[in-house]
Structure formats: structure tokens, C-alpha cells
Scaffold this motif. Structure first.
Motif, mmCIF file in Angstrom:
data_model
loop_
_atom_site.group_PDB
_atom_site.id
_atom_site.type_symbol
_atom_site.label_atom_id
_atom_site.label_comp_id
_atom_site.label_asym_id
_atom_site.label_seq_id
_atom_site.Cartn_x
_atom_site.Cartn_y
_atom_site.Cartn_z
ATOM 1 N N ASN A 1 0.830 -1.203 0.000
ATOM 2 C CA ASN A 1 0.000 0.000 0.000
ATOM 3 C C ASN A 1 0.864 1.254 0.000
ATOM 4 O OD1 ASN A 1 -2.809 -0.122 -0.157
ATOM 5 N ND2 ASN A 1 -2.976 -0.991 1.891
ATOM 6 N N ILE A 2 0.594 2.190 -0.906
ATOM 7 C CA ILE A 2 1.316 3.455 -0.890
ATOM 8 C C ILE A 2 0.329 4.612 -0.908
ATOM 9 C CG2 ILE A 2 3.351 2.495 -2.013
ATOM 10 C CD1 ILE A 2 2.527 3.798 -4.572
ATOM 11 N N PHE A 3 0.809 5.756 -0.434
ATOM 12 C CA PHE A 3 0.004 6.963 -0.292
ATOM 13 C C PHE A 3 0.623 8.056 -1.151
ATOM 14 C CE2 PHE A 3 -0.520 11.007 2.160
ATOM 15 C CZ PHE A 3 -1.877 11.159 1.979
ATOM 16 N N ILE A 4 -0.201 8.778 -1.907
ATOM 17 C CA ILE A 4 0.276 9.852 -2.771
ATOM 18 C C ILE A 4 -0.462 11.130 -2.392
ATOM 19 C CG2 ILE A 4 0.592 10.627 -5.149
ATOM 20 C CD1 ILE A 4 -0.368 7.051 -4.636
ATOM 21 N N ARG B 1 11.082 5.609 -7.505
ATOM 22 C CA ARG B 1 11.118 6.305 -8.783
ATOM 23 C C ARG B 1 10.253 7.569 -8.811
ATOM 24 N NH1 ARG B 1 12.284 3.364 -13.379
ATOM 25 N NH2 ARG B 1 11.813 5.324 -14.473
ATOM 26 N N LEU B 2 9.126 7.566 -8.086
ATOM 27 C CA LEU B 2 8.143 8.630 -8.271
ATOM 28 C C LEU B 2 8.070 9.638 -7.128
ATOM 29 C CD1 LEU B 2 5.206 6.586 -9.855
ATOM 30 C CD2 LEU B 2 7.055 7.815 -10.991
ATOM 31 N N ASN B 3 8.609 9.320 -5.967
ATOM 32 C CA ASN B 3 8.545 10.279 -4.866
ATOM 33 C C ASN B 3 9.327 11.538 -5.241
ATOM 34 O OD1 ASN B 3 8.000 11.355 -2.302
ATOM 35 N ND2 ASN B 3 9.946 10.578 -1.496
ATOM 36 N N GLY B 4 8.655 12.680 -5.144
ATOM 37 C CA GLY B 4 9.281 13.958 -5.464
ATOM 38 C C GLY B 4 9.215 14.338 -6.932
ATOM 39 N N ALA C 1 5.708 -1.796 -4.758
ATOM 40 C CA ALA C 1 5.469 -0.542 -4.039
ATOM 41 C C ALA C 1 6.773 0.210 -3.819
ATOM 42 C CB ALA C 1 4.786 -0.833 -2.704
ATOM 43 N N GLU C 2 7.832 -0.504 -3.440
ATOM 44 C CA GLU C 2 9.122 0.142 -3.200
ATOM 45 C C GLU C 2 9.702 0.722 -4.483
ATOM 46 O OE1 GLU C 2 10.802 0.748 -0.252
ATOM 47 O OE2 GLU C 2 8.810 0.219 0.498
ATOM 48 N N ARG C 3 9.519 0.028 -5.599
ATOM 49 C CA ARG C 3 9.996 0.562 -6.885
ATOM 50 C C ARG C 3 9.278 1.870 -7.217
ATOM 51 N NH1 ARG C 3 9.841 -4.918 -8.556
ATOM 52 N NH2 ARG C 3 7.798 -4.621 -9.539
ATOM 53 N N ALA C 4 7.962 1.881 -7.012
ATOM 54 C CA ALA C 4 7.184 3.084 -7.313
ATOM 55 C C ALA C 4 7.611 4.247 -6.417
ATOM 56 C CB ALA C 4 5.695 2.793 -7.144
ATOM 57 N N VAL D 1 4.957 15.773 -6.136
ATOM 58 C CA VAL D 1 4.105 14.913 -5.314
ATOM 59 C C VAL D 1 4.938 14.102 -4.328
ATOM 60 C CG1 VAL D 1 2.320 14.741 -7.066
ATOM 61 C CG2 VAL D 1 4.138 13.043 -7.014
ATOM 62 N N PHE D 2 4.300 13.781 -3.232
ATOM 63 C CA PHE D 2 4.904 12.871 -2.249
ATOM 64 C C PHE D 2 4.346 11.476 -2.476
ATOM 65 C CE2 PHE D 2 4.180 10.447 1.624
ATOM 66 C CZ PHE D 2 5.473 10.349 2.135
ATOM 67 N N VAL D 3 5.242 10.495 -2.535
ATOM 68 C CA VAL D 3 4.840 9.100 -2.669
ATOM 69 C C VAL D 3 5.557 8.313 -1.579
ATOM 70 C CG1 VAL D 3 4.745 7.073 -4.170
ATOM 71 C CG2 VAL D 3 4.642 9.375 -5.168
ATOM 72 N N GLY D 4 4.815 7.674 -0.703
ATOM 73 C CA GLY D 4 5.416 6.929 0.394
ATOM 74 C C GLY D 4 4.550 5.772 0.839
ATOM 75 N N ARG D 5 5.085 4.973 1.740
ATOM 76 C CA ARG D 5 4.338 3.833 2.262
ATOM 77 C C ARG D 5 3.122 4.328 3.024
ATOM 78 N NH1 ARG D 5 3.880 0.673 6.828
ATOM 79 N NH2 ARG D 5 5.256 2.038 8.028
#
Length: 210
Positions: free
Chosen positions: A91-94, A148-151, A142-145, A159-163
Motif C-alpha cells: 500500500n502506498i500513499f500519494i 522512482r516517483l517520490n518527489g 510498491a518500493e519501486r514506485a 508529489v509525495f509518494v510513500g508507504r
């Protein structure tokens, strides 16, 4: 793996409407709109079962977030193991999403990192709330996303992308931070107090003899 979950349905959507939508993709084995056992009102989701897994996969790729009776529907593989959803793994939160980003845009952006079980932008009557959730099938995707995509810049917004963290986890972290703050502050005060006295076991200040 030929069964699809179809959610966010308008309450008037019937099995016949879903058949018209999904049957051009491939042979349908069965369709079931889930309903309240007393009122028989639709619960807003259904299961579409294809005869061939390849047809179900094609429907997922081509029909996800298509509009039925004014509602963009959410399609994902039927998850027979509820522990995957309940565990929170993958699960990740954006957050800080631009208002025009919808669930389909979020799905299209994140689907390249692994199989997505669920994907949704939070909305209210005014539209997007600026945050969303993606649930991958496994932790690695989830960790790959996140990596690559956080920030990243998403429609000119970083955008913030995290667990994803549950409320209990967030409250526990906040409590720990608050406790650390108090301890550090108390430590500073006690270093000042130590010039004049000390605390006994009952935390009463005992002035030292001069």
C-alpha cells in the motif's frame, strides 16, 4: 484468474448493462451485482467472470475507469486472499496531487511498476481532495514506485509518494515524537535546575544547601 471486481458502480447498474459493456472483450461465464439482502439495492460493486483469463486481463487493461451511467468504474482482479488487503503490504500513499489528476491517471502512472490491486483518488462533492492510494500486489512493486516517483513533478506539482501508514501507526509516531520532545525539553530544564537542587523519587524539587 478470470474474475474481475467492478466497483464504484451507480446503484442502477444491472447485470445486463455490465454484460453489454464487457461481452465485446470476450466470452462471459457469469456476472453478479452484489445487493443488499433485504432491500435488494445494489451495493455498488459486482463480479464479472470471463471464461478465459486473457479476456479478463484485456478487459482490465481497456475498460478500467470507463464510465457507466455517469460513474467511472474501478476494475481490479478479484482478490481471493483478503489477508493481502488487510496486511497493508504494497500500500502506498500519494499526496499533493493536482486537482485534474483522477484515478485513471493515477493507475496509468503507477501500473508500470507492478500488478495493482486497487487504485483511487480521494474525492468529495468538489472533486479531488489532492491525495490518493495505490495498492500493489507485493512490497517490491510498491518500493519501486516510491523510489522512482517520490518527489516527481506530476502536472507541474511535486508529489509525495510513500508507504501508506494506518491511523494507529501515525498516532504512534506522533506520540513518540511528542514524548521525545518532552524528554529533550525536560533534560534542558533539569540541567538548569541541577545548579540549585535535584529531583527526588517523587519528582519533588529539593533545594540543595548553599
Amino acid at each position: 484468474m478470470a474474475s474481475l471486481y467492478v466497483g464504484d458502480l451507480h446503484h442502477d447498474v444491472t447485470e445486463g448493462m455490465l454484460y453489454e459493456k464487457f461481452s465485446p472483450v470476450g466470452a462471459i461465464h457469469s456476472i453478479r451485482v452484489c445487493r443488499d439482502s433485504i432491500t435488494w439495492r445494489s451495493l455498488g460493486y459486482a463480479y464479472v467472470n470471463f471464461q478465459q483469463p486473457a479476456d479478463a486481463e484485456h478487459a482490465l487493461d481497456t475498460l478500467n475507469f470507463d464510465v457507466i451511467k455517469g460513474h467511472p468504474v474501478h476494475i481490479m482482479w478479484t482478490q481471493h486472499d483478503p489477508s493481502l488487503r488487510e496486511s497493508g503490504v504494497g500500500n502506498i500513499f500519494i499526496k499533493n496531487l493536482e486537482k485534474s489528476i483522477d484515478s485513471k491517471a493515477l493507475y496509468d502512472t503507477f501500473s508500470g511498476f507492478g500488478n495493482i490491486l486497487a487504485c483511487k483518488v480521494a474525492c468529495d462533492e468538489n472533486g479531488s481532495k489532492g491525495y490518493g492510494f495505490v495498492h500493489f500486489e507485493n512490497h517490491e512493486a510498491a518500493e519501486r514506485a516510491i523510489g522512482r516517483l517520490n518527489g516527481m513533478m506530476f502536472n507541474d506539482q511535486k508529489v509525495f509518494v510513500g508507504r501508506f501508514k494506518t491511523r494507529k501507526e501515525r498516532e504512534a509516531e506522533l506520540g513518540a515524537q511528542f514524548a521525545n520532545f518532552n524528554i529533550e525539553s525536560f533534560g534542558e530544564e533539569s540541567s538548569v535546575f541541577s545548579k540549585y537542587g535535584e529531583f527526588n523519587s517523587c519528582d519533588n524539587f529539593v533545594r540543595s544547601k548553599v
